[in-house]
Design a protein around this motif. Structure first.
Motif, PDB file in Angstrom:
ATOM      1  N   PHE A 111       0.834  -1.206   0.000  1.00 48.30           N
ATOM      2  CA  PHE A 111       0.000   0.000   0.000  1.00 48.30           C
ATOM      3  C   PHE A 111       0.868   1.256   0.000  1.00 48.30           C
ATOM      4  CE2 PHE A 111      -2.565   3.277   2.165  1.00 48.30           C
ATOM      5  CZ  PHE A 111      -3.693   3.272   1.353  1.00 48.30           C
ATOM      6  N   LEU A 112       1.896   1.286   0.835  1.00 49.87           N
ATOM      7  CA  LEU A 112       2.793   2.440   0.883  1.00 49.87           C
ATOM      8  C   LEU A 112       3.562   2.600  -0.425  1.00 49.87           C
ATOM      9  CD1 LEU A 112       4.195   2.142   4.535  1.00 49.87           C
ATOM     10  CD2 LEU A 112       2.520   3.791   3.668  1.00 49.87           C
ATOM     11  N   ALA A 113       4.015   1.475  -0.977  1.00 52.12           N
ATOM     12  CA  ALA A 113       4.716   1.524  -2.263  1.00 52.12           C
ATOM     13  C   ALA A 113       3.779   2.056  -3.344  1.00 52.12           C
ATOM     14  CB  ALA A 113       5.234   0.137  -2.637  1.00 52.12           C
ATOM     15  N   GLY A 114       2.506   1.637  -3.286  1.00 54.18           N
ATOM     16  CA  GLY A 114       1.518   2.110  -4.251  1.00 54.18           C
ATOM     17  C   GLY A 114       1.284   3.599  -4.151  1.00 54.18           C
ATOM     18  N   LEU A 115       1.222   4.123  -2.911  1.00 51.53           N
ATOM     19  CA  LEU A 115       1.033   5.558  -2.717  1.00 51.53           C
ATOM     20  C   LEU A 115       2.223   6.347  -3.274  1.00 51.53           C
ATOM     21  CD1 LEU A 115      -0.513   5.852   0.872  1.00 51.53           C
ATOM     22  CD2 LEU A 115      -1.654   6.209  -1.328  1.00 51.53           C
ATOM     23  N   LEU A 116       3.443   5.881  -2.978  1.00 51.27           N
ATOM     24  CA  LEU A 116       4.639   6.537  -3.506  1.00 51.27           C
ATOM     25  C   LEU A 116       4.641   6.483  -5.033  1.00 51.27           C
ATOM     26  CD1 LEU A 116       7.325   5.176  -1.003  1.00 51.27           C
ATOM     27  CD2 LEU A 116       6.470   7.523  -1.154  1.00 51.27           C
ATOM     28  N   PHE A 117       4.266   5.327  -5.538  1.00 46.41           N
ATOM     29  CA  PHE A 117       4.164   5.101  -6.972  1.00 46.41           C
ATOM     30  C   PHE A 117       3.207   6.108  -7.605  1.00 46.41           C
ATOM     31  CE2 PHE A 117       3.239   1.378 -10.126  1.00 46.41           C
ATOM     32  CZ  PHE A 117       4.037   1.988 -11.070  1.00 46.41           C
ATOM     33  N   LEU A 118       2.070   6.313  -6.958  1.00 48.15           N
ATOM     34  CA  LEU A 118       1.043   7.230  -7.446  1.00 48.15           C
ATOM     35  C   LEU A 118       1.551   8.670  -7.423  1.00 48.15           C
ATOM     36  CD1 LEU A 118      -1.838   6.967  -8.499  1.00 48.15           C
ATOM     37  CD2 LEU A 118      -2.665   7.299  -6.156  1.00 48.15           C
ATOM     38  N   LEU A 119       2.231   9.044  -6.341  1.00 46.79           N
ATOM     39  CA  LEU A 119       2.777  10.401  -6.226  1.00 46.79           C
ATOM     40  C   LEU A 119       3.801  10.671  -7.326  1.00 46.79           C
ATOM     41  CD1 LEU A 119       3.205  10.695  -2.348  1.00 46.79           C
ATOM     42  CD2 LEU A 119       1.525  11.888  -3.776  1.00 46.79           C
ATOM     43  N   LEU A 120       4.666   9.692  -7.593  1.00 49.12           N
ATOM     44  CA  LEU A 120       5.682   9.846  -8.635  1.00 49.12           C
ATOM     45  C   LEU A 120       5.035   9.976 -10.015  1.00 49.12           C
ATOM     46  CD1 LEU A 120       8.436   7.289  -7.535  1.00 49.12           C
ATOM     47  CD2 LEU A 120       8.596   9.781  -7.511  1.00 49.12           C
ATOM     48  N   THR A 121       3.899   9.305 -10.190  1.00 49.43           N
ATOM     49  CA  THR A 121       3.212   9.336 -11.481  1.00 49.43           C
ATOM     50  C   THR A 121       2.680  10.723 -11.803  1.00 49.43           C
ATOM     51  OG1 THR A 121       2.603   7.010 -11.262  1.00 49.43           O
ATOM     52  CG2 THR A 121       1.328   8.307 -12.818  1.00 49.43           C
ATOM     53  N   PHE A 122       2.326  11.489 -10.773  1.00 51.70           N
ATOM     54  CA  PHE A 122       1.791  12.836 -10.994  1.00 51.70           C
ATOM     55  C   PHE A 122       2.901  13.866 -11.207  1.00 51.70           C
ATOM     56  CE2 PHE A 122      -1.941  11.019  -8.675  1.00 51.70           C
ATOM     57  CZ  PHE A 122      -2.826  11.106  -9.749  1.00 51.70           C
ATOM     58  N   THR A 123       4.131  13.411 -11.163  1.00 49.90           N
ATOM     59  CA  THR A 123       5.256  14.285 -11.499  1.00 49.90           C
ATOM     60  C   THR A 123       5.719  13.933 -12.911  1.00 49.90           C
ATOM     61  OG1 THR A 123       6.995  12.778 -10.710  1.00 49.90           O
ATOM     62  CG2 THR A 123       5.933  14.201  -9.075  1.00 49.90           C
ATOM     63  N   LYS A 124       6.712  14.648 -13.399  1.00 50.08           N
ATOM     64  CA  LYS A 124       7.235  14.374 -14.727  1.00 50.08           C
ATOM     65  C   LYS A 124       8.343  13.329 -14.702  1.00 50.08           C
ATOM     66  CE  LYS A 124       6.176  18.875 -16.782  1.00 50.08           C
ATOM     67  NZ  LYS A 124       6.721  20.057 -17.498  1.00 50.08           N
ATOM     68  N   PHE A 125       8.571  12.760 -13.499  1.00 45.97           N
ATOM     69  CA  PHE A 125       9.692  11.844 -13.322  1.00 45.97           C
ATOM     70  C   PHE A 125       9.620  10.643 -14.264  1.00 45.97           C
ATOM     71  CE2 PHE A 125      11.148   7.901 -11.274  1.00 45.97           C
ATOM     72  CZ  PHE A 125      12.506   8.167 -11.231  1.00 45.97           C
ATOM     73  N   ARG A 126       8.470   9.946 -14.279  1.00 51.57           N
ATOM     74  CA  ARG A 126       8.393   8.713 -15.058  1.00 51.57           C
ATOM     75  C   ARG A 126       8.394   8.980 -16.558  1.00 51.57           C
ATOM     76  NH1 ARG A 126       4.061   4.547 -13.019  1.00 51.57           N
ATOM     77  NH2 ARG A 126       5.233   3.272 -14.486  1.00 51.57           N
ATOM     78  N   GLU A 127       7.758  10.072 -16.980  1.00 49.47           N
ATOM     79  CA  GLU A 127       7.811  10.421 -18.394  1.00 49.47           C
ATOM     80  C   GLU A 127       9.242  10.764 -18.795  1.00 49.47           C
ATOM     81  OE1 GLU A 127       4.435  12.771 -20.151  1.00 49.47           O
ATOM     82  OE2 GLU A 127       3.956  13.045 -18.038  1.00 49.47           O
ATOM     83  N   MET A 128       9.937  11.481 -17.921  1.00 56.37           N
ATOM     84  CA  MET A 128      11.326  11.832 -18.183  1.00 56.37           C
ATOM     85  C   MET A 128      12.175  10.574 -18.276  1.00 56.37           C
ATOM     86  SD  MET A 128      13.873  14.278 -15.937  1.00 56.37           S
ATOM     87  CE  MET A 128      13.875  13.153 -14.525  1.00 56.37           C
ATOM     88  N   LEU A 129      11.861   9.595 -17.434  1.00 57.23           N
ATOM     89  CA  LEU A 129      12.599   8.338 -17.436  1.00 57.23           C
ATOM     90  C   LEU A 129      12.458   7.636 -18.778  1.00 57.23           C
ATOM     91  CD1 LEU A 129      14.185   6.098 -16.010  1.00 57.23           C
ATOM     92  CD2 LEU A 129      12.012   5.216 -15.136  1.00 57.23           C
ATOM     93  N   ILE A 130      11.218   7.550 -19.283  1.00 60.28           N
ATOM     94  CA  ILE A 130      10.986   6.889 -20.565  1.00 60.28           C
ATOM     95  C   ILE A 130      11.735   7.604 -21.687  1.00 60.28           C
ATOM     96  CG2 ILE A 130       9.217   6.412 -22.314  1.00 60.28           C
ATOM     97  CD1 ILE A 130       7.282   5.804 -20.094  1.00 60.28           C
ATOM     98  N   GLN A 131      11.707   8.952 -21.664  1.00 64.35           N
ATOM     99  CA  GLN A 131      12.356   9.721 -22.713  1.00 64.35           C
ATOM    100  C   GLN A 131      13.881   9.652 -22.627  1.00 64.35           C
ATOM    101  OE1 GLN A 131      10.669  13.666 -22.464  1.00 64.35           O
ATOM    102  NE2 GLN A 131       8.577  12.895 -22.609  1.00 64.35           N
ATOM    103  N   SER A 132      14.404   9.363 -21.447  1.00 67.64           N
ATOM    104  CA  SER A 132      15.861   9.313 -21.270  1.00 67.64           C
ATOM    105  C   SER A 132      16.461   7.982 -21.698  1.00 67.64           C
ATOM    106  CB  SER A 132      16.223   9.581 -19.800  1.00 67.64           C
ATOM    107  OG  SER A 132      15.832   8.487 -18.974  1.00 67.64           O
ATOM    108  N   ILE A 133      15.626   6.976 -21.881  1.00 71.77           N
ATOM    109  CA  ILE A 133      16.136   5.653 -22.243  1.00 71.77           C
ATOM    110  C   ILE A 133      16.494   5.638 -23.725  1.00 71.77           C
ATOM    111  CG2 ILE A 133      15.600   3.186 -22.349  1.00 71.77           C
ATOM    112  CD1 ILE A 133      13.600   3.620 -20.093  1.00 71.77           C
ATOM    113  N   PRO A 134      17.734   5.292 -24.075  1.00 69.83           N
ATOM    114  CA  PRO A 134      18.154   5.288 -25.485  1.00 69.83           C
ATOM    115  C   PRO A 134      17.412   4.229 -26.305  1.00 69.83           C
ATOM    116  CG  PRO A 134      19.844   4.321 -24.090  1.00 69.83           C
ATOM    117  CD  PRO A 134      18.828   4.917 -23.171  1.00 69.83           C
TER     118      PRO A 134
END
Length: 429
Positions: free
Chosen positions: A103-126
């Motif tokens: 549950f805690l991991a899911g909440l952190l996961f959800l918070l990260l999703t509302f930032t640009k972090f994960r999109e940036m991660l996908i775009q940074s992968i060669p």
């Protein structure tokens, strides 16, 4: 329906999307039986996990369908459920406490999703890593199909070897493969789904598909059977981190792989990445409250993509079928218990996902080896996350020693270090 899911724009139609949805569902419905079986070893009631698995899948997949319009299904992930059980056994804590970590991991996961972090991660992968991930997932699911069917078995001498081809299930799988080969060669629409249907009929009339019941009443829903306080009293912070890290990269890798296969990646970017990434985050959080391990985008979605699925309508069909499965647990159990029905599709889809290998510059070692490492380790470790970790570690290292360190996005260095630490000190297995 066509306007809602932009079918014309994506070059598809309702019939194709429905067939793709059925195909994806049939290749992943095993989780409805397998997940409760694994988590029940940790003491979680079978019926509780059964309904939690379905509801987590429905919620996540509906978000994927309507918010992202992607043909990708979401459900509790394999590997993560085994890790859940191992934590309960090795740490000597109750399953309610481990649900608290999820549950805690899911909440952190959800918070990260509302930032640009994960999109940036996908775009940074060669690109080479993305193609490696796609191909690695292809080999991984093909290997799952080979194992399920008994075409390859464990060997004390060589780890794996060819199975007994005279075994009824293995022979039925080979027949299913041949039937599907013929359908594909003849360019028959929905070849994978038709192949599964014919195999199921053969299995039924030869006595290998045993159906003891059709309809049953769904079990009651259990809410918030979790112990968050226990997470802190037992200091299970590394478990939260492991669930978070593995879920992020498992589902990110799958999204990239399936989206690439479906032609939904434009210039290395996913148009609706945030919406797609929200689906599994919500499913993980809600699923933990209901009684199941973390959810992830499913690699079996590639079977639906191979059948022509290109829009969220495919995912909607999957979600509806999961809801229907609530009332047909005896039938679903019987079909998922016969691996010869789904194994051929997984093996053939694995072949389809090798296409990206042609786009990797194999003469350029600093691009080729990380991709090779990913492709090699995913099936051999039975872990998408481990394969991604190896790629994230080797790519920046090789670029750095080659004098090309500036070509690497800074986030890849950070995650290369994090993955190295996680694999050595906090392995999730």
């Amino acid at each position: 329906m066509e306007r809602l899911f932009k079918l014309n724009e994506l070059g598809t139609n309702v019939r194709t999307e429905v067939i793709a949805g059925f195909t994806t569902f049939l290749t992943m419905v095993y989780i409805v039986v397998v997940n409760p079986a694994i988590l029940s070893a940790a003491g979680v009631p079978f019926d509780q996990v059964f309904i939690a698995t379905i509801l987590a899948a429905v919620i996540g997949t509906l978000i994927m369908a309507f918010s992202a319009n992607y043909p990708i299904a979401v459900a509790p992930g394999m590997g993560l459920n085994a890790y859940f059980t191992s934590v309960v056994i090795s740490q000597g804590v109750s399953y309610q406490v481990v649900f608290g970590t999820v549950f805690l991991a899911g909440l952190l996961f959800l918070l990260l999703t509302f930032t640009k972090f994960r999109e940036m991660l996908i775009q940074s992968i060669p690109a080479s890593i993305k193609y490696g991930i796609t191909s690695g997932i292809g080999l991984f699911i093909a290997f799952i199909g080979l194992q399920m069917s008994g075409l390859v078995v464990a060997s004390p001498a060589t780890l794996v070897t060819i199975g007994d081809l005279r075994s009824p299930i293995t022979a039925l799988t080979i027949l299913g493969l041949f039937i599907t080969f013929v359908l594909i060669a003849r360019n028959i629409k929905g070849a994978l789904f038709i192949g599964m249907l014919v195999t199921a009929l053969v299995g039924y009339f030869t006595g290998h598909l045993e159906i003891n019941g059709i309809v049953s009443t769904p079990p009651p829903i259990v809410f918030f059977d979790i112990d968050i306080a226990g997470v802190f009293s037992h200091a299970l912070y590394t478990v939260v981190f492991a669930f978070l890290l593995v879920t992020i990269f498992d589902t990110t890798g799958t999204l990239i792989g399936v989206a690439e296969q479906a032609g939904l990646m434009k210039d290395g970017k996913m148009k609706k990445a945030k919406s797609a990434l929200t689906a599994d985050a919500v499913a993980t959080t809600v699923g933990s409250a209901l009684g199941t391990s973390p959810s992830t985008a499913y690699i079996e979605s590639s079977a639906g993509v191979a059948a022509g699925g290109r829009s969220g309508l495919t995912a909607l069909v999957v979600a509806i079928l999961f809801m229907v499965a609530l009332f047909f647990s005896p039938l679903v159990s019987a079909i998922s218990a016969l691996p010869a029905i789904t194994a051929p599709a997984l093996i053939i889809v694995g072949c389809y996902m090798m296409e990206g290998l042609a786009k990797i510059n194999w003469k350029k070692f600093d691009d080729a080896f990380p991709s090779f490492a990913i492709i090699l380790t995913m099936p051999l470790t039975s872990s998408i996350a481990t394969g991604i970790a190896i790629g994230f570690i080797t790519y920046p290292v090789i670029k750095l020693v080659s004098g090309k360190g500036k070509e690497v996005h800074p986030i890849l260095y950070i995650f290369g270090i994090i993955f190295a630490i996680q694999m050595v000190f906090f392995p999730a297995h």
